[in-house]
Design an enzyme around this catalytic site. Structure first.
Site, mmCIF file in Angstrom:
data_model
loop_
_atom_site.group_PDB
_atom_site.id
_atom_site.type_symbol
_atom_site.label_atom_id
_atom_site.label_comp_id
_atom_site.label_asym_id
_atom_site.label_seq_id
_atom_site.Cartn_x
_atom_site.Cartn_y
_atom_site.Cartn_z
ATOM 1 N N LYS A 131 -7.830 11.330 -66.527
ATOM 2 C CA LYS A 131 -9.189 10.867 -66.829
ATOM 3 C C LYS A 131 -9.194 9.364 -67.141
ATOM 4 O O LYS A 131 -8.148 8.799 -67.492
ATOM 5 C CB LYS A 131 -9.748 11.667 -68.013
ATOM 6 C CG LYS A 131 -9.920 13.172 -67.713
ATOM 7 C CD LYS A 131 -10.678 13.882 -68.849
ATOM 8 C CE LYS A 131 -10.857 15.356 -68.519
ATOM 9 N NZ LYS A 131 -11.644 16.073 -69.554
ATOM 10 N N PHE A 159 -22.589 19.711 -73.663
ATOM 11 C CA PHE A 159 -21.859 18.457 -73.444
ATOM 12 C C PHE A 159 -21.753 18.077 -71.970
ATOM 13 O O PHE A 159 -21.128 17.087 -71.610
ATOM 14 C CB PHE A 159 -20.457 18.534 -74.074
ATOM 15 C CG PHE A 159 -19.640 19.715 -73.583
ATOM 16 C CD1 PHE A 159 -18.963 19.656 -72.372
ATOM 17 C CD2 PHE A 159 -19.565 20.888 -74.338
ATOM 18 C CE1 PHE A 159 -18.214 20.732 -71.917
ATOM 19 C CE2 PHE A 159 -18.823 21.972 -73.876
ATOM 20 C CZ PHE A 159 -18.145 21.902 -72.660
ATOM 21 N N ARG A 215 -1.698 23.618 -66.398
ATOM 22 C CA ARG A 215 -2.545 23.829 -67.580
ATOM 23 C C ARG A 215 -1.676 23.848 -68.839
ATOM 24 O O ARG A 215 -2.064 23.351 -69.892
ATOM 25 C CB ARG A 215 -3.374 25.112 -67.445
ATOM 26 C CG ARG A 215 -4.414 25.004 -66.328
ATOM 27 C CD ARG A 215 -5.569 25.963 -66.535
ATOM 28 N NE ARG A 215 -6.281 25.716 -67.770
ATOM 29 C CZ ARG A 215 -7.318 24.902 -67.904
ATOM 30 N NH1 ARG A 215 -7.794 24.246 -66.856
ATOM 31 N NH2 ARG A 215 -7.906 24.736 -69.072
ATOM 32 N N THR A 272 -7.533 22.392 -74.686
ATOM 33 C CA THR A 272 -8.624 21.453 -74.429
ATOM 34 C C THR A 272 -8.833 20.477 -75.592
ATOM 35 O O THR A 272 -9.026 19.283 -75.390
ATOM 36 C CB THR A 272 -9.939 22.258 -74.214
ATOM 37 O OG1 THR A 272 -9.648 23.317 -73.303
ATOM 38 C CG2 THR A 272 -11.042 21.397 -73.670
ATOM 39 N N ARG A 306 -2.118 16.420 -73.651
ATOM 40 C CA ARG A 306 -3.301 16.183 -74.475
ATOM 41 C C ARG A 306 -2.913 15.865 -75.925
ATOM 42 O O ARG A 306 -3.557 15.041 -76.571
ATOM 43 C CB ARG A 306 -4.250 17.380 -74.385
ATOM 44 C CG ARG A 306 -5.042 17.352 -73.073
ATOM 45 C CD ARG A 306 -5.759 18.630 -72.787
ATOM 46 N NE ARG A 306 -6.699 18.464 -71.681
ATOM 47 C CZ ARG A 306 -7.350 19.472 -71.119
ATOM 48 N NH1 ARG A 306 -7.156 20.711 -71.541
ATOM 49 N NH2 ARG A 306 -8.186 19.246 -70.129
ATOM 50 N N ASN A 310 -10.028 13.737 -73.160
ATOM 51 C CA ASN A 310 -8.775 14.457 -73.448
ATOM 52 C C ASN A 310 -7.704 14.290 -72.361
ATOM 53 O O ASN A 310 -6.944 15.190 -72.063
ATOM 54 C CB ASN A 310 -9.053 15.931 -73.764
ATOM 55 C CG ASN A 310 -9.735 16.644 -72.626
ATOM 56 O OD1 ASN A 310 -10.072 16.025 -71.617
ATOM 57 N ND2 ASN A 310 -9.940 17.941 -72.765
ATOM 58 N N HIS A 356 -7.347 16.580 -66.524
ATOM 59 C CA HIS A 356 -8.116 17.755 -66.082
ATOM 60 C C HIS A 356 -7.246 18.572 -65.140
ATOM 61 O O HIS A 356 -6.377 18.027 -64.455
ATOM 62 C CB HIS A 356 -9.374 17.279 -65.344
ATOM 63 C CG HIS A 356 -10.046 18.361 -64.536
ATOM 64 N ND1 HIS A 356 -10.763 19.371 -65.120
ATOM 65 C CD2 HIS A 356 -10.070 18.593 -63.192
ATOM 66 C CE1 HIS A 356 -11.212 20.189 -64.163
ATOM 67 N NE2 HIS A 356 -10.812 19.732 -62.986
HETATM 68 N N1 UDP Z 1 -15.434 19.399 -73.477
HETATM 69 C C1 UDP Z 1 -16.151 18.672 -74.416
HETATM 70 N N2 UDP Z 1 -16.571 19.309 -75.550
HETATM 71 C C2 UDP Z 1 -16.303 20.610 -75.802
HETATM 72 C C3 UDP Z 1 -15.578 21.349 -74.860
HETATM 73 C C4 UDP Z 1 -15.159 20.705 -73.702
HETATM 74 O O1 UDP Z 1 -16.386 17.481 -74.236
HETATM 75 O O2 UDP Z 1 -16.709 21.133 -76.852
HETATM 76 C C5 UDP Z 1 -14.966 18.737 -72.238
HETATM 77 C C6 UDP Z 1 -13.468 18.489 -72.300
HETATM 78 O O3 UDP Z 1 -13.214 17.164 -71.909
HETATM 79 C C7 UDP Z 1 -12.903 19.492 -71.330
HETATM 80 C C8 UDP Z 1 -14.020 19.657 -70.334
HETATM 81 O O4 UDP Z 1 -15.180 19.559 -71.117
HETATM 82 O O5 UDP Z 1 -11.695 19.023 -70.757
HETATM 83 C C9 UDP Z 1 -14.027 20.962 -69.582
HETATM 84 O O6 UDP Z 1 -13.987 22.051 -70.457
HETATM 85 P P1 UDP Z 1 -13.047 23.298 -70.210
HETATM 86 O O7 UDP Z 1 -13.432 24.324 -71.179
HETATM 87 O O8 UDP Z 1 -13.043 23.638 -68.767
HETATM 88 O O9 UDP Z 1 -11.607 22.742 -70.654
HETATM 89 P P2 UDP Z 1 -10.306 22.352 -69.769
HETATM 90 O O10 UDP Z 1 -10.291 23.269 -68.598
HETATM 91 O O11 UDP Z 1 -10.465 20.918 -69.377
HETATM 92 O O12 UDP Z 1 -9.191 22.558 -70.702
HETATM 93 MG MG MG Z 2 -11.757 23.929 -67.154
#
Ligand code: UDP
Ligand code: MG
Length: 597
Positions: free
Chosen positions: A458, A505, A533, A539, A553, A563, A566
């Site tokens: 990112k 968000f 992952r 996350t 992360r 974070n 992705h």
């Molecule tokens: N995100 C956020 N606030 C939250 C949860 C998620 O800004 O409360 C953002 C975060 O950057 C995350 C992205 O949304 O990476 C996508 O969310 P997801 O649940 O898919 O998490 P990831 O797959 O990236 O772990």
């Molecule tokens: Mg995701």
């Protein structure tokens, strides 16, 4: 003084063969700390041994000794290895070995052996057949594996774009193979600028170097890893004279002149790789690195997985399955036990097998009486598949498992895992392990197929930690099949985060992602989706720091929005996103090019 005296009492001191044989007469268990004269015995375990002696010593079945390897024949294989080693002798037979001062493991083994011994004496169980410690270790320690590795030599050969276009690749490969070398891996791809600058470092001062970099970036090169096999040393100096920088052509002429003079003598030495290619006038269209250190560094750079697999001659991977009933009931304790036994978990996947998958996996058993029960058990809930890594992992895991039939395991090998982790009412044993290297490879491919996933660094992390993150990706064994630094459009961002469309968000997320350049990559590896992952971590970086401090992360995120990275959640999602960013990529062929560890 007083404490020293106690130590001597706790552990008998064995310094020669006669004392060793006397020690073998001990009844019950003797734990021998095998040490080198110049290191001395291991102090770290003293208090543990003292505690064990207090708790389990009363019936005189538990003894401790220290033995210096020097003058004791069965211990000679351990000479000059300074890692502490503890040999377990049961009634005069060496039955087990613990490497390193692994307190929990020593503790557990001592208790298990003593309890088993007591049960035998009380007539509660029969004495299992004593399996003498395989002193197979002996030979391998004697052989000094380091030396062997130094002789096994890999070379990276880059066939430049113009030769690829002229279809000289096959000719070059034929020449290499014809000269007696083995091609261990190959790949056709446009090198990244980083790779070009690295490989051609020594030419970077030359005036037309920038043009050369542009040329190399213009089209795919063909990269080969060539093994010269177990070369006899006398070929090495011959290669090295050719290495002297910038002098290659001149040196080579000299070499040819010399060869004419000593024709007969030189004939039966295999010419170096350069020599073979030069003889066929192919040296000008490809580049070779044959300094041993440089080549191995480059190997890691171009083929991280291949390089990783060469880190030790006996490092193996095996497939372990924790079947549904055990996984449900004692997941943590079996995982803890696997770690205590020195295995590293390289990959893991929790999967509820469909009947078709279970049938395929157990195809060889389909005519057995127990097949229907096996199918029923294996489809009854999640199974945990693990890729376990350790020196001689396949045999080690098999021997820890014990007999297949749980009742037999309990009677004959009460300390085996299948006995210890038997689940009441489960009709079959709860742990599986591959039997041979071939089977391990096939089974690992079944549970951990090669996949592609989409990974993004990112914007904030790209600005601050680009190189660190890319290095960690490579170190973790991912092949970066494609990478592109690009400003993600809001449409792309919305596509990546389709599942979050209705989250509060979402708008902020799309804005952030499309507000500066990101690095978008296709990563290829066995189990790539899940492993990426796992490398990313949870996350929320606060949680990542707590539960997974080595994750990207935990190390590089600013907050939950920024974070660092992705990753797609499954291969299908990855494919849609990859198509969006890279256009039509042949994902199947990326998988086929993957070099297995
Ligand atoms: N995100 C956020 N606030 C939250 C949860 C998620 O800004 O409360 C953002 C975060 O950057 C995350 C992205 O949304 O990476 C996508 O969310 P997801 O649940 O898919 O998490 P990831 O797959 O990236 O772990
Ligand atoms: Mg995701």
């Amino acid at each position: 003084m007083a404490s020293k005296k106690k130590e001597i009492q706790l552990q008998a001191v064995v310094t020669n063969q006669a004392q060793w044989e006397e020690m073998l007469l001990n009844k019950g268990l003797t734990v021998v700390d095998v040490y080198q004269g110049w290191c001395g015995p291991c102090k770290a375990v003293m208090s543990l041994f003292r505690k064990l002696k207090n708790e389990y010593g009363e019936d005189n079945l538990l003894h401790f000794a220290v033995a210096e390897v020097e003058n004791i024949v069965p211990l000679l294989p351990f000479k000059d290895k300074c890692e502490p080693k503890f040999i377990f002798c049961l009634n005069g037979v060496m039955v087990d070995l613990v490497k390193g001062a692994n307190g929990p493991l020593l503790n557990r083994k001592v208790i298990a052996f003593i309890e088993q011994e007591r049960k035998i004496i009380a007539g509660e169980i029969l004495r299992p057949e004593l399996q003498e410690l395989v002193i197979m270790e002996e030979k391998e320690f004697e052989e000094e594996p380091e030396e062997e590795e130094a002789v096994e030599k890999y070379t990276v050969v880059i066939i430049k774009p113009d030769a690829v276009a002229l279809e000289k690749v096959d000719k070059i490969k034929e020449t290499i193979v014809g000269a007696g070398f083995n091609i261990m891996a190959e790949e056709e791809k446009t090198l990244t600028e980083e790779q070009i600058r690295d490989f051609y470092q020594s030419k970077s001062e030359e005036p037309d170097f920038e043009d050369f970099v542009t040329f190399m970036l213009s089209a795919p090169s063909h990269i080969l890893i060539v093994s010269e096999g177990k070369q006899s040393q006398h070929v090495m100096p011959y290669l090295q004279t050719l290495e002297e920088e910038g002098e290659e052509d001149k040196e080579w002429e000299m070499q040819e002149g010399e060869e004419a003079m000593h024709g007969m003598q030189k004939m039966h030495e295999k010419p170096g790789l350069k020599g073979a290619l030069e003889n066929h006038e192919l040296l000008n269209v490809c580049d070779i690195q044959d300094s041993v250190e440089e080549a191995s560094r480059q190997l890691a750079f171009f083929f991280p997985n291949f390089a990783k697999s060469k880190k030790g001659p006996d490092i193996e991977r095996t497939l372990a399955l924790i079947r549904p009933a055990l996984l449900r009931e004692r997941r943590d304790s079996i995982l803890k036990r696997i770690a205590e036994d020195g295995f590293e978990i390289a990959m893991q996947r929790e999967i509820v097998l469909t009947e078709a998958q279970a049938r395929l996996f157990y195809k060889e058993h389909e005519n057995e009486d127990y097949f229907p029960i096996l199918l029923e058990e294996m489809t009854s809930g999640p199974t945990l598949a693990l890729a376990l890594v350790q020196e001689r992992a396949i045999q080690k895991w098999r021997s820890l498992l014990g007999p297949k039939i749980v009742e037999e395991a309990k009677e004959q090998c009460p300390m085996s895992l299948r006995a210890e982790f038997a689940v009441d009412n489960a009709p079959i044993n709860q742990l599986h392990g591959s039997t041979t290297p071939d089977q391990a490879q096939r089974e690992l491919e079944f549970f951990f197929p090669v996949e592609n996933t989409l990974a993004v660094i990112k914007p904030t992390a790209l600005e601050e930690h680009k190189d660190e993150i890319i290095n960690k990706v490579k170190q973790a064994g991912f092949i970066i099949s494609e990478m592109k630094e690009t400003q993600i459009t809001p449409e792309m961002a919305a596509q990546f985060y389709k599942a979050q469309e209705n989250q509060p968000f979402f708008g902020q997320l799309v804005d952030y992602m499309s507000n500066g350049p990101s690095m978008v990559m296709i990563l290829t590896k066995e189990n790539a989706v899940e492993d990426w992952r796992k490398l990313m971590g949870p996350t929320d970086p606060e949680k990542a720091k707590e539960t997974n401090p080595d994750s990207l992360r935990a190390q590089f995120a600013k907050d939950i929005l920024r974070n660092a990275v992705h990753g797609s959640s499954n291969e299908e999602q990855a494919k849609t996103a990859i198509d969006f960013v890279f256009g039509d990529v042949d994902l199947e062929s990326l998988k086929q090019k993957y070099v297995y560890v």
